[in-house]
Design an enzyme around this catalytic site. Structure first.
Site, PDB file in Angstrom:
ATOM      1  N   LEU A 358       3.617   8.571   4.596  1.00 13.87           N
ATOM      2  CA  LEU A 358       4.571   7.586   5.134  1.00 13.87           C
ATOM      3  C   LEU A 358       5.636   7.251   4.107  1.00 13.87           C
ATOM      4  CD1 LEU A 358       2.099   5.200   6.934  1.00 13.87           C
ATOM      5  CD2 LEU A 358       3.871   6.553   8.018  1.00 13.87           C
ATOM      6  N   GLY A 359       5.262   7.317   2.861  1.00 13.84           N
ATOM      7  CA  GLY A 359       6.216   7.013   1.822  1.00 13.84           C
ATOM      8  C   GLY A 359       5.499   6.786   0.513  1.00 13.84           C
ATOM      9  N   SER A 360       6.267   6.778  -0.558  1.00 15.31           N
ATOM     10  CA  SER A 360       5.661   6.555  -1.866  1.00 15.31           C
ATOM     11  C   SER A 360       6.355   5.396  -2.546  1.00 15.31           C
ATOM     12  CB  SER A 360       5.817   7.787  -2.740  1.00 15.31           C
ATOM     13  OG  SER A 360       5.272   8.877  -2.095  1.00 15.31           O
ATOM     14  N   SER A 365       1.028   6.544  -3.060  1.00 12.02           N
ATOM     15  CA  SER A 365       1.585   7.028  -1.795  1.00 12.02           C
ATOM     16  C   SER A 365       0.801   6.449  -0.630  1.00 12.02           C
ATOM     17  CB  SER A 365       1.489   8.548  -1.736  1.00 12.02           C
ATOM     18  OG  SER A 365       2.090   9.093  -2.878  1.00 12.02           O
ATOM     19  N   VAL A 366       1.505   6.313   0.488  1.00 10.58           N
ATOM     20  CA  VAL A 366       0.867   5.766   1.675  1.00 10.58           C
ATOM     21  C   VAL A 366       0.785   6.855   2.742  1.00 10.58           C
ATOM     22  CG1 VAL A 366       0.976   3.984   3.448  1.00 10.58           C
ATOM     23  CG2 VAL A 366       1.756   3.488   1.144  1.00 10.58           C
ATOM     24  N   ASP A 477       5.038  -9.157  -5.481  1.00  8.00           N
ATOM     25  CA  ASP A 477       5.906  -8.017  -5.141  1.00  8.00           C
ATOM     26  C   ASP A 477       6.535  -8.227  -3.765  1.00  8.00           C
ATOM     27  OD1 ASP A 477       7.196  -5.664  -5.628  1.00  8.00           O
ATOM     28  OD2 ASP A 477       5.495  -4.366  -5.145  1.00  8.00           O
TER      29      ASP A 477
HETATM   30  N1  ATP Z   1       0.538  -0.539   6.735  1.00  5.95           N
HETATM   31  C1  ATP Z   1       1.579   0.275   6.825  1.00  5.95           C
HETATM   32  N2  ATP Z   1       1.950   0.739   8.045  1.00  5.95           N
HETATM   33  C2  ATP Z   1       3.021   1.562   8.157  1.00  5.95           C
HETATM   34  N3  ATP Z   1       3.767   1.965   7.140  1.00  5.95           N
HETATM   35  C3  ATP Z   1       3.435   1.560   5.890  1.00  5.95           C
HETATM   36  C4  ATP Z   1       2.329   0.709   5.671  1.00  5.95           C
HETATM   37  N4  ATP Z   1       2.260   0.473   4.349  1.00  5.95           N
HETATM   38  C5  ATP Z   1       3.275   1.147   3.780  1.00  5.95           C
HETATM   39  N5  ATP Z   1       3.989   1.822   4.684  1.00  5.95           N
HETATM   40  C6  ATP Z   1       5.138   2.665   4.460  1.00  5.95           C
HETATM   41  O1  ATP Z   1       4.943   3.410   3.265  1.00  5.95           O
HETATM   42  C7  ATP Z   1       6.038   3.285   2.402  1.00  5.95           C
HETATM   43  C8  ATP Z   1       5.560   3.320   0.960  1.00  5.95           C
HETATM   44  O2  ATP Z   1       4.847   2.156   0.683  1.00  5.95           O
HETATM   45  P1  ATP Z   1       4.531   1.718  -0.776  1.00  5.95           P
HETATM   46  O3  ATP Z   1       3.910   0.374  -0.717  1.00  5.95           O
HETATM   47  O4  ATP Z   1       3.754   2.791  -1.422  1.00  5.95           O
HETATM   48  O5  ATP Z   1       5.935   1.674  -1.488  1.00  5.95           O
HETATM   49  P2  ATP Z   1       6.911   0.478  -1.656  1.00  5.95           P
HETATM   50  O6  ATP Z   1       6.512  -0.616  -0.725  1.00  5.95           O
HETATM   51  O7  ATP Z   1       8.276   1.011  -1.499  1.00  5.95           O
HETATM   52  O8  ATP Z   1       6.710   0.055  -3.153  1.00  5.95           O
HETATM   53  P3  ATP Z   1       5.523  -0.802  -3.796  1.00  5.95           P
HETATM   54  O9  ATP Z   1       4.671   0.255  -4.397  1.00  5.95           O
HETATM   55  O10 ATP Z   1       6.170  -1.668  -4.771  1.00  5.95           O
HETATM   56  O11 ATP Z   1       4.840  -1.521  -2.713  1.00  5.95           O
HETATM   57  C9  ATP Z   1       6.683   1.993   2.781  1.00  5.95           C
HETATM   58  O12 ATP Z   1       8.060   2.071   2.561  1.00  5.95           O
HETATM   59  C10 ATP Z   1       6.372   1.864   4.255  1.00  5.95           C
HETATM   60  O13 ATP Z   1       7.431   2.438   5.020  1.00  5.95           O
END
Ligand code: ATP
Ligand code: NAG
Ligand code: NAG
Ligand code: NAG
Ligand code: NAG
Ligand code: NAG
Ligand code: NAG
Ligand code: NAG
Ligand code: NAG
Ligand code: MG
Length: 667
Positions: A358-360, A365-366, A477
Site C-alpha cells: 500500500l505504501g512505505s 511498509s504497509v 506522528d
Molecule cells: N490501515 C490502513 N489501511 C489502508 N491503507 C493504509 C493503512 N495504513 C497505511 N496505509 C497506507 O500505507 C501508506 C504507508 O503508510 P506508512 O504508515 O508506512 O507511511 P507514512 O504514514 O507515510 O509514514 P509514517 O511511517 O511516518 O507513518 C500510507 O500512506 C497509507 O496510504
C-alpha cells in the site's frame, strides 16, 4: 596284339586311376573335437576353431554368418540319376549368449551342393539362403535348423525349435526342442541353455524317413525322434554333396560344435563324448554380476535415495518451520488474541507481495491482506526493528492502544513479533490516507464539509488520546498520511506510538527526535521531548494543510528554496487577506468564516511557544463553536516572539533532499 595288349594295359591303368577316385569318395568321418591343425574342414565367415578344439561357428560379432564345411564331397547317390543312399550324422552343440534370456538366430546342419554358401545372409536366414533364393528348388539344400528366434515370416511356432528345412527356411516339419525319455515322457530342452546337447539326423533310403532326434549331453539316443518327416531326397540332393554347419547372428551369440560324425550307408559312428573339448567356463557371473550390482544398487541406493529425500524433506520442513517460527516470550502471553501468528499474516498478504504494497513510510511498509479465516481485510505494517530495546514497552503500549476503541482511531487488530521485525495489523481503510486527497493535484478532493468532518475526527481522536484514555498517550506522528479515511470518509488516526519506538532511550543526550519534518514543533526539536503540546503543534499544521491543500513544507521558488506552510499562511494573515491561503480546489461554496477560523486555529495550534497552544479540549470547543477563537492579531504573534524562521528549518534539513520524511537516523 601289342596294340591290344597296350589297350588292355591302358584300360587297366585307366581303371586303376579311376579306382582311387571312387575309393577316395568319403563315406564316413568322425571329429571328436576340432583340435588344430584341422584337416578337411574349411572355415568361412566369422567361424573359428578355439585352441582346445571347439568349432566356434559364430562369435559376438553382430549380423554375421559363419560356415564350416567338410571339404571333401560326399557321394550321396551311386549314379547321377539314382536314389539318395541312407545317411546319418550326429553332433554335439552348445549355444551361448551374452544375454542369458535371449539369443539369435541359431544354427543348422546343412547338406549343400558347394562347400560354401557365399550368397546366404545372416539373421533369420541362418546363413543358408537369402531373400531371393529362399524356397527355390534349385538350391538343393537340405538342413536341420536349431532356431532360437521365432520368425513369423517362416511360420515359426516358437523361439526354441528344431526343424527340417528343404530348400527353404520354412520347415517341412518342426518341433519345440526336447526329447522323449525312457519312460516315454517328453522333456523340453532349452537351446540357449549354454549346455551341450546332442542331435542325430537319420535318413532311410527305403522308407525315405528323415528323423531328427535330440538329447541332453551324455544321454543315450532316445528311441523316439523329436521331429520326423517322410521325403524322398533324391530330387533334392545331387550325387556329390558337401556337409557342414551354418550359423548366423543377429545379437551377440556364440554357436559351438563340440564333435561331429557322419556316414553314408549306415549309422553315424558314435562320438567319444569323453574326448570332446570342454566348453569355456562361462562364469554365470558376467551377467549375474550386473544383476548383483543392480541388487546392490537397489539395496544401497534406494535406501540412500530414500534417506536423502527424507533429509530434504526434513530440511524443507525445518525451513518452513523457521520461516513461520513464532517467537513468544513470557511477557507476551497476556496479550492473548492480540498476538497473531506469522503464518496467518504471511498467507493473508500472500507472502508480502509487492503487488499488495500500500505504501512505505519511515518505519516500514504497509501491505494489504485478507485474513484467511475471517476474510477480513487488513493492513499489515512491517516495521523492521533491529534493536530490541524499548520493544517490550512499545508492544505493551501498542496493545494497550489496541484495546482502545474510538471511532476516529484506526482499529489495531494485533501484532506479531519475529526476530528483528514487528508486524502491526490494522483494519484496512478502503479510502486510503488523507494526503492523497490534498496534494499533487489529486483526482478526488474533499469538499469543505468533508474536510471539517475530518478535522473534527482527528481532533476528537487526539483529545481521546490526550485526556480521555486511562493515561496520557502522545501520538508523536500526527500528519496527513497517518489520517486514514474509512468507508464513510470518516477520519481515523493511525500509527500512534511508532515514533516512540524510534526515539527510545532514557538518556536525553542520545534520544533522537522522531516525527515528520514540517510537523515537528521547535520545542520538540530543541528538547527532544514529545508532549501533548507537540501533538497540538502537528495538528495545527494538519489544519493548515487541510485548509490550504498544501504540504507543510513546500518548494517556494525555482531555486528549490523551501518554505514552511506556516510562514506562508502567516504572511497572508499579516497582509490581512488570510482567506487567500485557502485551497483553490474548495471554490466558493464554503463558509468563509469557518475557513478563516480553521486557518487561525491552525496558526494558534502551531504557535512556537508550547504554552500558547490550546489543549485538544479547547480545540474541540473552538471547532464546535462553544468557544470563540480569541481575536488574535498577527502582531501579537510576533510580539510573543514567534519565530517560524526558515533558518531554523534549514538547520535540520541541510543535506536532506527528502523533505517529507522522518528524522530517525534511518535516512
Ligand atoms: N490501515 C490502513 N489501511 C489502508 N491503507 C493504509 C493503512 N495504513 C497505511 N496505509 C497506507 O500505507 C501508506 C504507508 O503508510 P506508512 O504508515 O508506512 O507511511 P507514512 O504514514 O507515510 O509514514 P509514517 O511511517 O511516518 O507513518 C500510507 O500512506 C497509507 O496510504
Ligand atoms: C570309415 O572310413 C574309413 C576310411 O576313411 C574306413 O577305413 C573305415 O572303415 C570306415 N568305417 C566304417 C565303419 O565304415
Ligand atoms: C569374430 O571372429 C572374426 C573372425 O575370426 C574376427 O575378425 C572378429 O574380430 C571376432 N569378433 C569378436 C567379437 O570376437
Ligand atoms: C538321367 O536322367 C536324365 C533326365 O532326367 C536323362 O536325360 C539322362 O540321360 C539320365 N542319365 C542316366 C545316366 O541315366
Ligand atoms: C558350386 O558347384 C558347382 C558345381 O558343383 C560349380 O559349378 C559352381 O561354380 C559352384 N559355385 C560356387 C559358388 O562355388
Ligand atoms: C530359382 O533359381 C533359378 C536360378 O537361380 C532361377 O532361374 C529361377 O527363376 C528361380 N525360381 C524362382 C521361383 O525364384
Ligand atoms: C503359415 O501357415 C498357415 C497354415 O498353417 C498358412 O495359412 C500360412 O499361409 C503360412 N504362412 C506362410 C508365410 O507360409
Ligand atoms: C522322464 O521324464 C519325466 C518328466 O520329466 C520324469 O518324471 C521321468 O522320471 C523321466 N524318466 C526317466 C526314466 O528318466
Ligand atoms: C512331424 O514330426 C512329428 C514328430 O516326429 C510327427 O509325429 C509328425 O507326423 C510330423 N509331421 C509331418 C507333416 O511330417
Ligand atoms: Mg503512517
Amino acid at each position: 596284339m601289342f596294340v591290344k595288349l597296350l589297350t588292355i594295359v591302358f584300360f587297366f591303368f585307366s581303371l586303376l586311376s579311376q579306382l582311387p577316385k571312387s575309393s577316395s569318395q568319403v563315406l564316413n568321418f568322425t571329429y571328436n573335437g576340432f583340435t588344430p591343425p584341422l584337416t578337411d574342414i574349411s572355415l568361412q565367415g566369422i567361424t573359428t576353431v578355439t585352441p582346445n578344439g571347439l568349432l566356434m561357428l559364430t562369435n559376438y560379432t553382430e549380423q554375421r554368418t559363419g560356415h564350416a564345411f567338410y571339404t571333401k564331397p560326399i557321394r550321396f547317390k551311386d549314379s547321377p540319376n539314382g536314389t539318395v543312399s541312407s545317411f546319418s550324422t550326429t553332433f554335439v552343440f552348445a549355444i551361448h549368449s551374452q544375454i542369458p534370456i535371449f539369443s539369435g538366430y541359431g544354427m543348422a546342419f546343412v547338406v549343400a551342393p558347394n562347400a560354401s554358401l557365399p550368397d546366404a545372409t545372416a539373421s533369420q536366414y541362418l546363413g543358408l539362403f537369402n531373400i531371393l533364393t529362399n524356397g527355390n528348388d534349385t538350391n538343393h539344400v537340405f538342413a536341420v535348423e536349431l532356431d532360437t528366434i521365432g520368425s513369423t515370416e517362416f511360420n515359426d511356432t516358437d523361439d526354441n525349435h528344431v526343424g527340417i528345412d528343404i530348400n527353404s527356411m520354412k520347415s517341412v516339419n518342426s518341433s519345440y526342442a526336447g526329447y522323449w525319455n525312457e519312460s516315454g515322457q517328453y522333456n523340453i530342452l532349452n537351446l540357449i541353455s549354454r549346455k551341450p546337447m546332442q542331435v542325430w539326423v537319420d535318413y532311410d533310403d527305403l522308407t525315405h524317413q528323415i528323423d531328427v532326434t535330440m538329447a541332453p549331453f551324455k544321454h543315450d539316443k532316445p528311441k523316439t525322434p523329436l521331429v520326423s518327416t517322410i521325403k524322398d531326397l533324391s530330387s533334392v540332393l545331387l550325387q556329390d554333396m558337401f556337409v557342414g554347419f551354418s550359423s548366423a547372428t543377429d545379437y551377440v551369440s556364440e554357436h559351438y560344435v563340440l564333435g561331429w560324425s557322419f556316414r553314408v550307408k549306415g549309422k553315424a559312428p558314435p562320438l567319444t563324448l569323453s574326448k570332446l573339448p570342454k566348453l569355456p567356463r562361462w562364469e554365470p557371473k558376467r551377467i549375474y554380476i550386473i544383476y548383483i550390482w543392480m541388487l546392490y544398487l537397489s539395496i544401497f541406493f534406494i535406501p540412500l535415495l530414500f534417506i536423502s529425500m527424507l533429509i530434504l524433506l526434513v530440511r524443507f520442513i525445518i525451513r518452513r518451520r523457521r520461516k513461520f517460527e513464532e517467537e513468544l516470550e513470557d511477557w507476551e502471553t497476556r496479550f492473548g488474541k492480540h498476538r497473531l501468528k506469522y503464518k496467518d499474516l504471511y498467507h493473508a498478504t500472500k507472502g508480502f507481495k509487492e503487488k499488495d504494497l500500500l505504501g512505505s513510510g519511515g518505519f516500514g511498509s504497509v501491505y494489504r491482506g485478507v485474513m484467511p479465516k475471517t476474510k477480513k481485510e487488513i493492513a499489515v505494517k512491517r516495521v523492521s526493528n533491529k534493536s530490541r530495546q524499548g520493544l517490550k514497552e512499545f508492544v505493551t503500549e501498542v496493545v494497550s492502544i489496541g484495546r482502545m476503541s474510538h471511532r476516529n482511531l484506526v482499529p489495531l487488530i494485533g501484532y506479531c513479533r519475529r526476530r528483528d521485525e514487528l508486524l502491526l495489523v490494522y483494519d484496512y481503510m478502503p479510502n486510503g490516507s488523507l494526503d492523497k486527497y490534498l496534494h499533487n493535484s489529486p483526482e478526488v478532493t474533499l469538499d469543505w464539509k468533508q474536510r471539517i468532518k475530518v478535522i473534527n475526527g482527528v481532533a476528537s481522536a487526539l483529545f481521546y488520546l490526550h485526556e480521555e484514555w486511562e493515561q496520557v498517550v502522545i501520538h508523536r506522528d500526527v500528519k496527513a498520511s497517518n489520517v486514514l479515511l474509512d468507508a464513510n470518509h470518516n477520519a481515523r488516526l493511525g500509527d500512534f506510538g511508532l515514533a516512540r519506538l524510534c526515539s527510545h532511550g532514557s538518556d536525553p543526550q542520545t534520544t533522537r527526535v522522531a516525527g515528520t519534518w514540517g510537523y515537528l514543533s521547535p520545542d520538540h526539536i530543541r528538547t527532544g521531548r514529545a508532549t501533548t503540546a507537540t501533538d497540538v503543534f502537528a495538528f495545527g499544521v494538519l489544519l493548515l494543510e487541510v485548509a490550504c491543500g498544501r504540504r507543510p513544507i513546500q518548494i517556494q521558488n525555482e531555486g528549490g528554496e523551501r518554505g514552511l506552510l506556516l510562514d506562508w499562511v502567516f504572511e497572508f494573515w499579516s497582509d490581512g487577506n488570510i482567506l487567500d491561503a485557502k485551497d483553490p480546489n474548495l471554490g466558493t461554496e464554503c463558509d468563509q468564516r469557518e475557513v478563516e477560523m480553521i486557518l487561525k486555529l491552525g496558526l494558534l495550534c502551531s504557535h512556537s511557544n508550547p504554552q500558547a497552544r490550546p489543549s485538544m479540549r479547547q480545540v474541540l470547543n473552538y471547532l464546535s463553536g462553544d468557544d470563540v477563537l480569541p481575536d488574535l492579531s498577527p502582531l501579537e504573534f510576533r510580539g510573543l516572539g514567534i519565530h517560524h524562521g526558515i533558518g531554523e528549518l534549514d538547520m535540520f534539513t541541510c543535506g536532506s533532499s527528502m523533505v517529507d520524511s522522518i528524522v530517525s537516523g534511518r535516512r
